[in-house]
Design a protein around this motif. Structure first.
Motif, PDB file in Angstrom:
ATOM      1  N   GLU A 152       0.822  -1.422  -0.134  1.00 27.35           N
ATOM      2  CA  GLU A 152      -0.004  -0.163   0.005  1.00 27.35           C
ATOM      3  C   GLU A 152       0.988   1.213  -0.169  1.00 27.35           C
ATOM      4  OE1 GLU A 152      -2.405   2.312   3.285  1.00 27.35           O
ATOM      5  OE2 GLU A 152      -3.561   0.458   2.700  1.00 27.35           O
ATOM      6  N   ALA A 153       2.275   1.345   0.778  1.00 26.63           N
ATOM      7  CA  ALA A 153       2.826   2.343   0.615  1.00 26.63           C
ATOM      8  C   ALA A 153       3.388   2.644  -0.501  1.00 26.63           C
ATOM      9  CB  ALA A 153       3.787   2.197   1.803  1.00 26.63           C
ATOM     10  N   ASP A 154       3.846   1.791  -1.444  1.00 25.45           N
ATOM     11  CA  ASP A 154       4.253   1.807  -2.609  1.00 25.45           C
ATOM     12  C   ASP A 154       3.157   2.384  -3.633  1.00 25.45           C
ATOM     13  OD1 ASP A 154       6.608   0.783  -1.964  1.00 25.45           O
ATOM     14  OD2 ASP A 154       6.256  -1.203  -2.839  1.00 25.45           O
ATOM     15  N   ALA A 155       2.034   2.107  -3.642  1.00 26.79           N
ATOM     16  CA  ALA A 155       0.878   2.770  -4.173  1.00 26.79           C
ATOM     17  C   ALA A 155       0.695   4.067  -3.876  1.00 26.79           C
ATOM     18  CB  ALA A 155      -0.504   1.726  -4.071  1.00 26.79           C
ATOM     19  N   ARG A 156       0.567   4.285  -2.512  1.00 28.09           N
ATOM     20  CA  ARG A 156       0.406   5.694  -2.145  1.00 28.09           C
ATOM     21  C   ARG A 156       1.686   6.783  -2.654  1.00 28.09           C
ATOM     22  NH1 ARG A 156      -2.172   7.129   2.958  1.00 28.09           N
ATOM     23  NH2 ARG A 156      -3.263   5.242   3.751  1.00 28.09           N
ATOM     24  N   LYS A 157       2.663   6.089  -2.709  1.00 25.33           N
ATOM     25  CA  LYS A 157       4.064   6.830  -3.213  1.00 25.33           C
ATOM     26  C   LYS A 157       3.645   7.074  -4.652  1.00 25.33           C
ATOM     27  CE  LYS A 157       8.989   7.025  -3.271  1.00 25.33           C
ATOM     28  NZ  LYS A 157      10.229   6.259  -3.137  1.00 25.33           N
TER      29      LYS A 157
END
Length: 241
Positions: A152-157
């Motif tokens: 999820e952190a990758d998608a947010r970034k």
């Protein structure tokens, strides 16, 4: 019937290809929401038939994808320029592309309180739970699992999917829709039990057709306070498709 709508930053072919390539690189690890029940198969396999963005039938088994929470079918999100798009239908459309009419294999972790199997599912070895989060079309369901927090952190970034603009977490969306519905429901029991030519079907406050279901007296319609109560009484969930 609806027209699949994707936000401007998501291309259909690139989204699917990228999700499969990236999630194939990671090992299929996940933590369950509940313990595996005795007598239940550890592996579920069969042809997939998608219900919504985080639920599908695998053969004859209804499976809730473990560790993720996708936007509800009726839910909308915002683009970076504050335009609305139907993120709920986009999530269901992506899962269809990943798993509908495909051979699906699931690692069962347990059952949820509605009797659905909780599982991490794979198509051609690719983790479709992860693919949904990586595409920005599902949240890591941190209340029950931290498996996909990094994804999820990758998608947010990358600011893709729901992360390109304002979006309400699906658990908050459901909570808010319930609060609105229970103000006009008897005794706060906001689930509508409808009776039609399709049988006895219950509608949650966040279902697409909830507001169009009339609860006028007669024909056996009734209100329910919980899904468990509706299921026990012989009603089945409305299909969002």
């Amino acid at each position: 019937m609806f027209t699949e709508s994707f936000p401007p930053r998501l291309s259909r072919t690139g989204l699917i290809a990228g999700a499969f390539f990236l999630c194939a690189l990671a090992p299929p690890a996940a933590k369950g929401w509940s313990g595996r029940d005795d007598g239940q198969p550890a592996i579920i396999s069969g042809i997939g038939h998608v219900v919504d963005g985080d639920t599908l039938d695998v053969g004859l088994t209804r499976v809730r994808l473990e560790g993720i929470d996708a936007p509800e079918i009726a839910q909308t999100c915002k683009t970076a320029t504050a335009e609305s798009w139907n993120c709920g239908r986009a999530a269901a459309a992506l899962l269809r592309r990943l798993a509908d009419n495909q051979e699906v294999t699931c690692d069962r972790k347990g059952n949820d309180r509605y009797g659905r199997a909780l599982a991490t599912c794979f198509v051609d070895g690719a983790d479709i739970d992860e693919a949904m989060v990586r595409a920005g079309l599902a949240w890591a369901f941190v209340k029950y699992s931290v498996t996909y927090v990094g994804i999820e952190a990758d998608a947010r970034k990358a600011r893709i999917g729901v992360w390109q603009g304002q979006a309400e977490a699906p658990w908050d969306f459901r909570h808010n829709e319930w609060q609105v519905a229970e103000t006009s429901a008897p005794s706060g029991c906001a689930i509508k039990g409808n009776v039609s030519s399709r049988g006895r079907i219950y509608h949650m406050p966040w279902d697409p057709w909830y507001d169009s279901v009339s609860m006028a007296a007669g024909r056996g319609k009734r209100w329910f306070c919980s899904e468990q109560e509706a299921i026990a009484a012989g009603w089945r969930a409305a299909s969002p498709n």
